[in-house]
Design an enzyme around this catalytic site. Structure first.
Site, PDB file in Angstrom:
ATOM      1  N   ILE A  11      41.089  39.899  40.478  1.00  0.00           N
ATOM      2  CA  ILE A  11      40.723  39.036  41.609  1.00  0.00           C
ATOM      3  C   ILE A  11      40.429  37.605  41.153  1.00  0.00           C
ATOM      4  O   ILE A  11      40.691  36.647  41.890  1.00  0.00           O
ATOM      5  CB  ILE A  11      39.551  39.632  42.430  1.00  0.00           C
ATOM      6  CG1 ILE A  11      39.504  39.008  43.815  1.00  0.00           C
ATOM      7  CG2 ILE A  11      38.216  39.483  41.733  1.00  0.00           C
ATOM      8  CD1 ILE A  11      40.722  39.256  44.658  1.00  0.00           C
ATOM      9  N   ARG A  34      35.878  39.195  28.058  1.00  0.00           N
ATOM     10  CA  ARG A  34      36.144  39.735  26.720  1.00  0.00           C
ATOM     11  C   ARG A  34      37.626  39.697  26.403  1.00  0.00           C
ATOM     12  O   ARG A  34      38.023  39.617  25.263  1.00  0.00           O
ATOM     13  CB  ARG A  34      35.617  41.172  26.621  1.00  0.00           C
ATOM     14  CG  ARG A  34      34.106  41.267  26.789  1.00  0.00           C
ATOM     15  CD  ARG A  34      33.669  42.673  27.114  1.00  0.00           C
ATOM     16  NE  ARG A  34      34.363  43.195  28.295  1.00  0.00           N
ATOM     17  CZ  ARG A  34      34.160  44.403  28.813  1.00  0.00           C
ATOM     18  NH1 ARG A  34      33.304  45.216  28.244  1.00  0.00           N
ATOM     19  NH2 ARG A  34      34.815  44.790  29.875  1.00  0.00           N
ATOM     20  N   LYS A  87      32.326  40.954  46.282  1.00  0.00           N
ATOM     21  CA  LYS A  87      31.860  42.158  46.959  1.00  0.00           C
ATOM     22  C   LYS A  87      32.178  43.369  46.090  1.00  0.00           C
ATOM     23  O   LYS A  87      33.116  43.305  45.290  1.00  0.00           O
ATOM     24  CB  LYS A  87      32.486  42.291  48.357  1.00  0.00           C
ATOM     25  CG  LYS A  87      34.011  42.116  48.449  1.00  0.00           C
ATOM     26  CD  LYS A  87      34.966  43.009  47.722  1.00  0.00           C
ATOM     27  CE  LYS A  87      34.883  44.482  47.928  1.00  0.00           C
ATOM     28  NZ  LYS A  87      36.098  45.176  47.343  1.00  0.00           N
ATOM     29  N   ASP A 165      35.653  50.864  47.778  1.00  0.00           N
ATOM     30  CA  ASP A 165      35.861  49.509  47.251  1.00  0.00           C
ATOM     31  C   ASP A 165      36.688  48.684  48.249  1.00  0.00           C
ATOM     32  O   ASP A 165      36.263  47.595  48.635  1.00  0.00           O
ATOM     33  CB  ASP A 165      36.500  49.544  45.854  1.00  0.00           C
ATOM     34  CG  ASP A 165      36.709  48.142  45.315  1.00  0.00           C
ATOM     35  OD1 ASP A 165      35.717  47.493  44.933  1.00  0.00           O
ATOM     36  OD2 ASP A 165      37.859  47.663  45.324  1.00  0.00           O
TER      37      ASP A 165
END
Ligand code: NAP
Length: 309
Positions: A11, A34, A87, A165
């Site tokens: 995203i 990372r 979110k 989700d």
């Protein structure tokens, strides 16, 4: 204002980086990841290194999955930074309340974003429904998890929410457009035998006016992808299609005009963050998250076939 992006995954790359690049309010000054990076932007391996090295960056946007998000958000707030959350705003409700009280204490702004509320036709749907009597509302949110969430193992772990989700996006629209508050009365959760979170869920809600309100979420959808909300009222039927990008009234396409000059969900979110920073305070509506937590608390679990990506 300089801003830092934390968690350079799908995203962040698909939406946050372009929205910031197009924003007249923000400039991307650093990232934390990372593995990911943004060409030409200073990168840090963890948020603590960023907060220490770049005291000049006052705004932090968090694109991490929900479970690791709290620690990063709390660290940023304690360091006096303003925070924008992808979110869902946390892995648990208690975390969200903890972040709100921390933001109050440190006098910083905190914005729990709901990108689907910024879809083109959501504001028009809210205005149309405001003075009508609701008879029923049905959410159908069916997408192919392999297509939209490739390699995202966190979705299947505790706190990853599984089909909630995307489902929470639908609930963020429902809680925005309905004039009345609803609450969950029952849920069926279909959980793959080899996973921790649901791959499908069917929900029913109490509506104070007696309307039938339900939602059907499924991650196993192949072919046509469906993100629809249909509301039947005393004065006709409203259908939000494609996650709120299109609207039909009694079958007529785009019958309502949208007057928001900014286009795109994420450009609108960053504009909202900029205006929150100007006025100060917290923008954190937890109603979509409450419905998901209620479903996970009250839902009856059915074990289904293993999910293998
Ligand atoms: P993602 O592609 O898996 O990216 C998440 C990033 O967070 C990873 O690239 C990873 O970067 C970092 N990260 C740090 N700690 C992590 C941990 N313990 N586990 C996993 N990743 C960790 O996920 P995403 O799709 O961008 O989703 C992130 C958030 O945005 C979620 O809350 C999701 O609901 C929301 N969202 C996603 C979409 C979508 O279409 N994908 C749409 C709207 C909202 P490093 O490994 O490099 O540190």
């Amino acid at each position: 204002m300089d801003i830092a992006l934390i968690g350079i995954g799908k995203i962040a790359i698909d939406q946050h980086v372009p929205a910031i690049a197009a924003s007249s309010d923000f400039s991307l000054a650093a990232t934390v990841s990372r593995h990911g990076y943004v060409e030409g932007v200073e990168s840090f391996p963890n948020i603590h290194a960023l907060l220490k090295a770049r005291d000049d960056i006052r705004v932090i946007s968090l694109c991490l999955p929900p479970v690791p998000r709290f620690e990063a958000a709390a660290a940023a707030i304690r360091a006096g930074r303003h925070v924008m959350l992808e979110k869902p705003p946390g892995a648990t409700l208690a975390e969200c309340y903890a972040l709100m009280s921390l933001a109050n204490k440190h006098k910083v702004s905190l914005f729990a974003t709901w990108h689907s509320r910024e879809a083109d036709k959501v504001a028009s749907a809210k205005a149309w429904l405001a003075n009508k009597e609701l008879r029923s509302l049905k959410v159908t949110w069916k997408e192919d998890v392999r297509r939209w969430h490739p390699g995202q193992d966190w979705i299947w772990e505790p706190g990853g929410m599984g089909v909630f989700d995307p489902g929470i996006n639908a609930l963020s629209i429902v809680t925005e457009i309905l004039p009345d508050n609803i609450h969950l009365t029952s849920a069926n959760l279909e959980v793959p035998v080899n996973r921790q979170t649901p791959i499908a869920a069917q929900l029913e809600f109490f509506h104070p006016g007696g309307a039938e309100v339900s939602a059907d979420f499924d991650f196993r959808q192949e072919g046509e992808q469906i993100w629809n909300i249909e509301a039947v009222t005393d004065e006709g039927t409203l259908t939000l299609i494609d996650g709120g990008a299109r609207i039909r009234i009694d079958g007529a396409e785009d019958a309502l005009e949208d007057d928001n000059p900014l286009s795109g969900e994420y450009p609108r979110l960053y504009a909202k963050m900029a205006s929150l920073l100007l006025r100060g305070g917290i923008d954190m509506d937890l109603r979509p998250m409450i419905h998901v937590c209620d479903a996970l608390a009250l839902g009856r679990r059915t074990t289904v076939d293993p999910f293998i990506e």
